[in-house]
Design an enzyme around this catalytic site. Sequence first.
Site, PDB file in Angstrom:
ATOM      1  N   SER A  97      74.310  80.765 -16.735  1.00 47.88           N
ATOM      2  CA  SER A  97      73.068  80.721 -17.505  1.00 47.88           C
ATOM      3  C   SER A  97      72.211  79.522 -17.078  1.00 47.88           C
ATOM      4  O   SER A  97      71.842  79.413 -15.907  1.00 47.88           O
ATOM      5  CB  SER A  97      73.401  80.701 -18.993  1.00 47.88           C
ATOM      6  OG  SER A  97      72.283  80.998 -19.782  1.00 47.88           O
ATOM      7  N   ASP A 227      73.272  92.196 -20.265  1.00 49.27           N
ATOM      8  CA  ASP A 227      72.959  90.814 -20.635  1.00 49.27           C
ATOM      9  C   ASP A 227      71.696  90.817 -21.494  1.00 49.27           C
ATOM     10  O   ASP A 227      70.611  91.171 -21.021  1.00 49.27           O
ATOM     11  CB  ASP A 227      72.750  89.989 -19.367  1.00 49.27           C
ATOM     12  CG  ASP A 227      72.690  88.492 -19.619  1.00 49.27           C
ATOM     13  OD1 ASP A 227      72.101  88.085 -20.636  1.00 49.27           O
ATOM     14  OD2 ASP A 227      73.225  87.734 -18.791  1.00 49.27           O
ATOM     15  N   HIS A 256      76.113  88.647 -21.651  1.00 48.97           N
ATOM     16  CA  HIS A 256      75.784  87.340 -21.085  1.00 48.97           C
ATOM     17  C   HIS A 256      77.016  86.447 -21.013  1.00 48.97           C
ATOM     18  O   HIS A 256      77.263  85.798 -20.004  1.00 48.97           O
ATOM     19  CB  HIS A 256      74.702  86.681 -21.937  1.00 48.97           C
ATOM     20  CG  HIS A 256      74.169  85.413 -21.365  1.00 48.97           C
ATOM     21  ND1 HIS A 256      73.511  85.362 -20.157  1.00 48.97           N
ATOM     22  CD2 HIS A 256      74.187  84.134 -21.841  1.00 48.97           C
ATOM     23  CE1 HIS A 256      73.151  84.112 -19.898  1.00 48.97           C
ATOM     24  NE2 HIS A 256      73.554  83.350 -20.910  1.00 48.97           N
TER      25      HIS A 256
END
Length: 276
Positions: A97, A227, A256
């Site tokens: 991320s 995601d 995610h």
Amino acid sequence: MTFVTTSDGTRLFYKDWGAKDATPIVFHHGWPLSADDWDNQMMFFLLKGFRVIAHDRRGHGRSTQTDSGNEMDSYAADVAALTDALDLRGAIHIGHSTGGGEVARYVARAKPGRVAKAVLIGAVPPIMVKSDRNPGGLPIEIFDGFRQALVANRAQFFLDIPSGPFYGFNRPGAKVDQGVIQNWWRQGMMGGAKAHYDCIKAFSETDFTEDLKQIDVPTLVMHGDDDQIVPYADSAPLAVALLRHGTLKTYAGLPHGMCTTHPDIVNADLLAFISG
């Protein structure tokens, strides 16, 4: 606890486990978490004989709760300070991320010999926010909403995210894991509200296009196609197209936070890439 101090006086907490002459793997966490988010991967690779390292980004976890420098250039400079202090060579850098953006910026600027390979998992590059140049991005109003929710009630906001979209627990039939939700909350609440607020801009508005073009080491891009935090179509395929030596692995139905929800799948593919 172990810390390295940067040029502006920020103290960065880090973990460094394993033989110092083993191949180093450096893990970079997402917003608003800490090095603890990588516990599964760190134990997996430690037991495989690797040296594993993870730090708490400035303003996060046990590091200094900074009110400045909460942007990608400083994040990358902090990583450089850590790798210099530990004299890491031939390291594999893995970022999830926001940590994927940190990896992209650091690796693009790293000293020769420091980095052997890189991995971006559910990562924010090339750029998240919608614009004329990035019509598939997320509207700025979404990130404004993040900031408003953080200021209004950070504790509740940091329950809502892991309880829903981060791990896909809002999907029909999902098996909700309260321990995972509480651990996300614990990590988030350890950090500083100002740094977390600033980091929303850093992860959503930073353009990593030129960083990706500059990376000259083999880079694996891993992304779940469900995601809900970093939408797949505006991230992974675009990022891998900019990389000189990029490989894309797409995971059907994974969220995610797939490093936590599906570590067996993720760890096996990481090991294959690192060892290949």
